[in-house]
Design a protein around this motif. Sequence first.
Motif, PDB file in Angstrom:
ATOM      1  N   ASN A  44      51.109  22.299  13.248  1.00  0.00           N
ATOM      2  CA  ASN A  44      52.466  21.909  14.212  1.00  0.00           C
ATOM      3  C   ASN A  44      51.969  21.633  15.580  1.00  0.00           C
ATOM      4  O   ASN A  44      50.670  21.638  16.005  1.00  0.00           O
ATOM      5  CB  ASN A  44      53.052  23.197  14.234  1.00  0.00           C
ATOM      6  CG  ASN A  44      52.305  24.564  14.739  1.00  0.00           C
ATOM      7  OD1 ASN A  44      51.674  24.167  15.842  1.00  0.00           O
ATOM      8  ND2 ASN A  44      52.479  25.510  14.325  1.00  0.00           N
ATOM      9  N   ILE A  45      52.854  21.451  16.627  1.00  0.00           N
ATOM     10  CA  ILE A  45      52.552  20.674  17.785  1.00  0.00           C
ATOM     11  C   ILE A  45      51.851  21.529  18.683  1.00  0.00           C
ATOM     12  O   ILE A  45      50.795  21.039  19.425  1.00  0.00           O
ATOM     13  CB  ILE A  45      53.816  20.188  18.432  1.00  0.00           C
ATOM     14  CG1 ILE A  45      53.617  19.223  19.650  1.00  0.00           C
ATOM     15  CG2 ILE A  45      54.717  21.416  18.994  1.00  0.00           C
ATOM     16  CD1 ILE A  45      53.016  17.934  19.299  1.00  0.00           C
ATOM     17  N   VAL A  47      49.325  23.850  17.493  1.00  0.00           N
ATOM     18  CA  VAL A  47      47.939  23.695  17.097  1.00  0.00           C
ATOM     19  C   VAL A  47      47.442  22.325  17.474  1.00  0.00           C
ATOM     20  O   VAL A  47      46.241  22.085  17.759  1.00  0.00           O
ATOM     21  CB  VAL A  47      48.152  24.124  15.521  1.00  0.00           C
ATOM     22  CG1 VAL A  47      46.690  24.049  14.766  1.00  0.00           C
ATOM     23  CG2 VAL A  47      48.473  25.533  15.408  1.00  0.00           C
ATOM     24  N   LEU A  48      48.166  21.386  17.360  1.00  0.00           N
ATOM     25  CA  LEU A  48      47.745  19.884  17.531  1.00  0.00           C
ATOM     26  C   LEU A  48      47.129  19.902  19.026  1.00  0.00           C
ATOM     27  O   LEU A  48      46.106  19.211  19.253  1.00  0.00           O
ATOM     28  CB  LEU A  48      48.935  19.031  17.277  1.00  0.00           C
ATOM     29  CG  LEU A  48      48.525  17.626  16.926  1.00  0.00           C
ATOM     30  CD1 LEU A  48      47.766  17.326  15.831  1.00  0.00           C
ATOM     31  CD2 LEU A  48      49.653  16.476  17.300  1.00  0.00           C
ATOM     32  N   ALA A  49      47.987  20.429  19.937  1.00  0.00           N
ATOM     33  CA  ALA A  49      47.387  20.391  21.226  1.00  0.00           C
ATOM     34  C   ALA A  49      46.301  21.258  21.461  1.00  0.00           C
ATOM     35  O   ALA A  49      45.211  20.845  22.166  1.00  0.00           O
ATOM     36  CB  ALA A  49      48.377  21.041  22.285  1.00  0.00           C
ATOM     37  N   LYS A  50      46.020  22.449  20.652  1.00  0.00           N
ATOM     38  CA  LYS A  50      44.803  23.142  20.718  1.00  0.00           C
ATOM     39  C   LYS A  50      43.721  22.599  20.196  1.00  0.00           C
ATOM     40  O   LYS A  50      42.530  22.148  20.852  1.00  0.00           O
ATOM     41  CB  LYS A  50      45.038  24.391  19.891  1.00  0.00           C
ATOM     42  CG  LYS A  50      44.339  25.584  20.335  1.00  0.00           C
ATOM     43  CD  LYS A  50      44.788  26.844  19.766  1.00  0.00           C
ATOM     44  CE  LYS A  50      43.974  27.978  19.572  1.00  0.00           C
ATOM     45  NZ  LYS A  50      44.303  29.011  18.801  1.00  0.00           N
ATOM     46  N   ILE A  51      43.941  21.522  19.143  1.00  0.00           N
ATOM     47  CA  ILE A  51      42.754  20.936  18.453  1.00  0.00           C
ATOM     48  C   ILE A  51      42.349  19.741  19.374  1.00  0.00           C
ATOM     49  O   ILE A  51      41.192  19.406  19.715  1.00  0.00           O
ATOM     50  CB  ILE A  51      43.275  20.056  17.290  1.00  0.00           C
ATOM     51  CG1 ILE A  51      43.654  21.079  16.274  1.00  0.00           C
ATOM     52  CG2 ILE A  51      42.149  19.173  16.587  1.00  0.00           C
ATOM     53  CD1 ILE A  51      44.313  20.456  15.068  1.00  0.00           C
ATOM     54  N   ALA A  52      43.464  19.118  19.923  1.00  0.00           N
ATOM     55  CA  ALA A  52      43.028  17.991  21.078  1.00  0.00           C
ATOM     56  C   ALA A  52      42.265  18.434  22.289  1.00  0.00           C
ATOM     57  O   ALA A  52      41.146  17.776  22.551  1.00  0.00           O
ATOM     58  CB  ALA A  52      44.345  17.288  21.556  1.00  0.00           C
ATOM     59  N   SER A  53      42.546  19.503  22.684  1.00  0.00           N
ATOM     60  CA  SER A  53      41.836  20.153  23.861  1.00  0.00           C
ATOM     61  C   SER A  53      40.455  20.580  23.336  1.00  0.00           C
ATOM     62  O   SER A  53      39.292  20.434  24.021  1.00  0.00           O
ATOM     63  CB  SER A  53      42.504  21.153  24.393  1.00  0.00           C
ATOM     64  OG  SER A  53      41.758  22.324  24.827  1.00  0.00           O
ATOM     65  N   TYR A  54      40.169  21.096  22.224  1.00  0.00           N
ATOM     66  CA  TYR A  54      38.988  21.762  21.654  1.00  0.00           C
ATOM     67  C   TYR A  54      38.074  20.379  21.509  1.00  0.00           C
ATOM     68  O   TYR A  54      37.142  20.368  22.055  1.00  0.00           O
ATOM     69  CB  TYR A  54      39.145  22.090  20.392  1.00  0.00           C
ATOM     70  CG  TYR A  54      38.027  22.816  19.720  1.00  0.00           C
ATOM     71  CD1 TYR A  54      37.136  23.766  20.330  1.00  0.00           C
ATOM     72  CD2 TYR A  54      37.285  22.261  18.562  1.00  0.00           C
ATOM     73  CE1 TYR A  54      35.948  24.297  19.554  1.00  0.00           C
ATOM     74  CE2 TYR A  54      36.274  22.687  17.959  1.00  0.00           C
ATOM     75  CZ  TYR A  54      35.655  23.636  18.568  1.00  0.00           C
ATOM     76  OH  TYR A  54      34.366  24.037  17.740  1.00  0.00           O
ATOM     77  N   PHE A  55      38.693  19.139  20.969  1.00  0.00           N
ATOM     78  CA  PHE A  55      37.757  18.180  20.691  1.00  0.00           C
ATOM     79  C   PHE A  55      37.599  17.169  22.135  1.00  0.00           C
ATOM     80  O   PHE A  55      36.837  16.246  21.970  1.00  0.00           O
ATOM     81  CB  PHE A  55      38.212  17.247  19.619  1.00  0.00           C
ATOM     82  CG  PHE A  55      37.744  17.980  18.324  1.00  0.00           C
ATOM     83  CD1 PHE A  55      36.305  18.487  17.926  1.00  0.00           C
ATOM     84  CD2 PHE A  55      38.702  18.389  17.285  1.00  0.00           C
ATOM     85  CE1 PHE A  55      35.862  18.939  16.979  1.00  0.00           C
ATOM     86  CE2 PHE A  55      38.346  19.029  16.088  1.00  0.00           C
ATOM     87  CZ  PHE A  55      37.082  19.487  15.978  1.00  0.00           C
ATOM     88  N   VAL A  57      40.069  15.070  23.118  1.00  0.00           N
ATOM     89  CA  VAL A  57      40.779  13.803  23.028  1.00  0.00           C
ATOM     90  C   VAL A  57      42.294  14.181  23.058  1.00  0.00           C
ATOM     91  O   VAL A  57      42.702  15.106  23.285  1.00  0.00           O
ATOM     92  CB  VAL A  57      40.702  13.540  21.320  1.00  0.00           C
ATOM     93  CG1 VAL A  57      39.214  13.081  21.093  1.00  0.00           C
ATOM     94  CG2 VAL A  57      41.331  14.372  20.432  1.00  0.00           C
ATOM     95  N   SER A  58      43.060  13.004  22.940  1.00  0.00           N
ATOM     96  CA  SER A  58      44.492  13.363  23.433  1.00  0.00           C
ATOM     97  C   SER A  58      45.360  13.344  21.890  1.00  0.00           C
ATOM     98  O   SER A  58      44.662  13.109  21.019  1.00  0.00           O
ATOM     99  CB  SER A  58      45.259  12.029  23.916  1.00  0.00           C
ATOM    100  OG  SER A  58      45.067  10.919  23.269  1.00  0.00           O
ATOM    101  N   THR A  59      46.451  14.136  22.071  1.00  0.00           N
ATOM    102  CA  THR A  59      47.095  14.323  20.784  1.00  0.00           C
ATOM    103  C   THR A  59      47.681  12.899  20.327  1.00  0.00           C
ATOM    104  O   THR A  59      47.638  12.597  18.932  1.00  0.00           O
ATOM    105  CB  THR A  59      48.456  15.215  21.090  1.00  0.00           C
ATOM    106  OG1 THR A  59      49.205  14.570  22.374  1.00  0.00           O
ATOM    107  CG2 THR A  59      48.019  16.517  21.134  1.00  0.00           C
TER     108      THR A  59
END
Length: 271
Positions: A44-45, A47-55, A57-59
């Motif tokens: 979901n949006i 979690v997507l933001a969390k993944i982007a920040s973790y790696f 990169v941008s969403t």
Amino acid sequence: MNDLSLRLTALRKEHKLTKKAMAEALGLSRQTVSNWEKGDIEPNIGVLAKIASYFGVSTDYLLGHETYTTHYEEKYRQEDFYWGKKINTLAYEMLKLMPPTRPLRLLDVGCGEGQAAVFFARNGYHVTAFDIAVSGLEKGRRLAQAAGVHINFYQADLLRHEPEGMFDVIYSTDVLEYVPAEHRRNVLCQWQEHTSVGGLNVLDVFVEKSFIATAPDWEHGKEFFWNTGELFSYYANKWQIELIREPIFDCDSAGIPHKHCMDMMIARRMA
Ligand SMILES: C[S@@+](CC[C@H](N)C(=O)[O-])C[C@H]1O[C@@H](n2cnc3c(N)ncnc32)[C@H](O)[C@@H]1O
């Protein structure tokens, strides 16, 4: 698999994480990560933001909305040739194996600023060359004009573009690191199918060695190491290997001296 699942898988592998380790870092289950990568479900949006920040990169990048470019688009805008005008040794080896004693068609994939393309055209090949970086293509066109040769330069993303027609040589140096592992078979199969019988594929790839530090200008998330021998394994059948080498060499591409290890190969299509 979709853009999102491919990018999630590529980022996880690039960061050398297991599915379990990635799941733990994000506070989720291993099964969730596995389902994302298969494309069965999407984060979901939040979690997507969390993944982007973790790696880092941008969403938009994760969703495949960001136009794909490399840092070369910017680097090629400078007046000087970023790569100098020295031609890769593989180009000379190729000339020995297939001198243009008849009209030969050569495709230069990821031609950068066009130095090799112009070198081949000056040596009598009919050259087609593409790259994703428009600034490099513009420089290549100017170089070809100054050399008085004609080259068909065009922009394309090698991950989404199948070459048109048949070529006697497909040449691509210092480019295949931009191909994530899951795309390699497909990309190389296409290049092989567009190579005439008797023709050559002239390629090199950066290979990972635990005793060599990653280059300072390595584009994490966009460049991916290959394993020793991996490139050759795609040329096991129907191809005669004319040249194989694995040199370790010095480089100072970012102004900081460092080393690289490369697998280099020239293979001839036999059937
Ligand atoms: C290290 S440079 C090598 C340039 C040239 N082949 C040479 O040996 O001088 C890598 C080149 O690959 C291009 N490239 C990276 N990803 C690409 C893609 N998906 N499609 C087409 N070109 C790409 C970059 O723009 C860049 O010009």
